[in-house]
Scaffold this active site. Structure first.
Site, mmCIF file in Angstrom:
data_model
loop_
_atom_site.group_PDB
_atom_site.id
_atom_site.type_symbol
_atom_site.label_atom_id
_atom_site.label_comp_id
_atom_site.label_asym_id
_atom_site.label_seq_id
_atom_site.Cartn_x
_atom_site.Cartn_y
_atom_site.Cartn_z
ATOM 1 C CG ASP A 11 -1.919 1.210 1.306
ATOM 2 O OD1 ASP A 11 -1.542 2.154 0.413
ATOM 3 O OD2 ASP A 11 -2.606 1.285 2.384
ATOM 4 C CB ILE A 12 1.389 3.909 -2.625
ATOM 5 C CG1 ILE A 12 2.554 4.744 -2.903
ATOM 6 C CG2 ILE A 12 0.078 4.371 -2.492
ATOM 7 C CD1 ILE A 12 2.537 5.342 -4.426
ATOM 8 C CG ASN A 25 -10.960 12.392 -10.859
ATOM 9 O OD1 ASN A 25 -10.787 13.657 -10.489
ATOM 10 N ND2 ASN A 25 -11.450 11.466 -9.904
ATOM 11 N N GLY A 33 -9.614 3.775 -5.897
ATOM 12 C CA GLY A 33 -8.720 3.260 -6.120
ATOM 13 C C GLY A 33 -7.512 3.790 -5.126
ATOM 14 C CB VAL A 34 -3.891 4.595 -5.842
ATOM 15 C CG1 VAL A 34 -3.879 5.271 -6.796
ATOM 16 C CG2 VAL A 34 -2.666 4.809 -4.784
ATOM 17 C CG ASP A 35 -7.629 10.270 -6.235
ATOM 18 O OD1 ASP A 35 -7.250 10.776 -5.255
ATOM 19 O OD2 ASP A 35 -8.314 10.720 -7.192
ATOM 20 C CB THR A 119 -2.588 -0.303 -14.397
ATOM 21 O OG1 THR A 119 -2.396 -0.218 -12.895
ATOM 22 C CG2 THR A 119 -1.346 0.141 -15.156
ATOM 23 N N GLY A 120 -5.803 1.016 -13.208
ATOM 24 C CA GLY A 120 -6.781 0.205 -12.527
ATOM 25 C C GLY A 120 -8.247 0.529 -13.227
ATOM 26 C CE1 TYR A 122 -10.026 7.346 -14.990
ATOM 27 C CE2 TYR A 122 -8.009 8.581 -15.202
ATOM 28 C CZ TYR A 122 -9.199 8.717 -14.713
ATOM 29 O OH TYR A 122 -9.675 9.783 -14.430
HETATM 30 P P1 ADP Z 1 -6.365 4.613 -12.282
HETATM 31 O O1 ADP Z 1 -7.707 5.421 -12.279
HETATM 32 O O2 ADP Z 1 -5.261 5.559 -12.794
HETATM 33 O O3 ADP Z 1 -6.516 3.564 -13.240
HETATM 34 P P2 ADP Z 1 -6.647 3.248 -9.836
HETATM 35 O O4 ADP Z 1 -6.432 3.868 -8.520
HETATM 36 O O5 ADP Z 1 -7.704 2.616 -10.088
HETATM 37 O O6 ADP Z 1 -6.251 4.415 -10.815
HETATM 38 O O7 ADP Z 1 -5.467 2.171 -10.177
HETATM 39 C C1 ADP Z 1 -3.883 2.349 -10.201
HETATM 40 C C2 ADP Z 1 -2.993 1.216 -9.819
HETATM 41 O O8 ADP Z 1 -3.088 1.697 -8.329
HETATM 42 C C3 ADP Z 1 -3.759 -0.016 -9.869
HETATM 43 O O9 ADP Z 1 -2.795 -0.898 -10.079
HETATM 44 C C4 ADP Z 1 -4.469 -0.381 -8.369
HETATM 45 O O10 ADP Z 1 -4.264 -1.764 -8.377
HETATM 46 C C5 ADP Z 1 -3.393 0.420 -7.760
HETATM 47 N N1 ADP Z 1 -3.684 0.643 -6.274
HETATM 48 C C6 ADP Z 1 -4.844 0.674 -5.719
HETATM 49 N N2 ADP Z 1 -4.760 1.037 -4.521
HETATM 50 C C7 ADP Z 1 -3.347 1.214 -3.998
HETATM 51 C C8 ADP Z 1 -2.795 1.646 -3.004
HETATM 52 N N3 ADP Z 1 -3.428 1.739 -1.732
HETATM 53 N N4 ADP Z 1 -1.338 1.333 -3.055
HETATM 54 C C9 ADP Z 1 -0.791 1.131 -4.053
HETATM 55 N N5 ADP Z 1 -1.258 0.884 -5.337
HETATM 56 C C10 ADP Z 1 -2.863 0.828 -5.294
#
Ligand code: ADP
Length: 169
Positions: A11-12, A25, A33-35, A119-120, A122
């Site tokens: 987890d970042i 976005n 997701g990560v946002d 890659t999530g 999007y």
């Molecule tokens: P996007 O809209 O740019 O595709 P996402 O957040 O849906 O963004 O996904 C981007 C990447 O981040 C994916 O590979 C997803 O598995 C990953 N991801 C989601 N949550 C976390 C997190 N807490 N830490 C690191 N990577 C994450």
């Protein structure tokens, strides 16, 4: 290459680096997701700071402080919604990495962690995205004026393996 690139799975939001990159976005006002994870971990002050940024276009990057995160900064970049057969997508994904690293350079950031942008939700194919990420970061570090430690954060094992393969090759 002026610096290092390493791969880390997890987890970042837990990383104690100078800056973590957010795959945001164009509103820069949070999302899934990560946002979503970054906004939850940073606390409500992050949203207040993001409101002052006035959004961003695909490929652009803007920074805020990290607030409750262990990282000092968050660099918000806008990924792209993947479209098969579009010649623009590779360039736009590369721009996310380049512009985030430009901010790192200007802010004197010495360690930065990237999620797998686009890659999530999007939908960018993971194989191609990993190749572009590694190529673009390597190219940028060739001309980097200061040493920087880059961490490519994989949230799943497949992405971790793809990064490792591209870094070896
Ligand atoms: P996007 O809209 O740019 O595709 P996402 O957040 O849906 O963004 O996904 C981007 C990447 O981040 C994916 O590979 C997803 O598995 C990953 N991801 C989601 N949550 C976390 C997190 N807490 N830490 C690191 N990577 C994450």
């Amino acid at each position: 290459m002026n610096g290092t690139i390493q791969v880390w799975r997890g987890d970042i939001t837990t990383l104690n680096v100078d800056a973590i990159v957010n795959a945001a976005n164009s509103s820069l006002l949070g999302g899934g997701g990560v946002d979503g994870a970054i906004h939850r971990a940073a606390g409500p002050e992050l949203l207040e700071a993001c409101k002052k940024l006035d959004g961003a276009k695909t490929g652009e990057a803007k920074w805020t402080k990290g607030f409750n995160l262990p990282s000092k900064y968050v660099i918000h970049t806008v990924g792209l919604v993947y479209k098969k057969g579009s010649s623009e997508v590779q360039r736009q994904l590369a721009a996310c990495y380049e512009n985030a690293l430009e901010i790192a350079k200007n802010q004197g950031i010495q360690s930065i962690a990237f999620p797998a942008i686009s890659t999530g939700i999007y939908g960018y194919p993971a194989e191609e995205a990993a190749e572009i990420a590694v190529k673009t970061i390597k190219r940028k570090l060739e001309q980097f004026p200061i040493r920087i430690e880059v961490t490519l954060v994989a949230f799943d094992e497949k992405t971790e393996q793809l990064y490792k393969k591209n870094l070896e090759g």
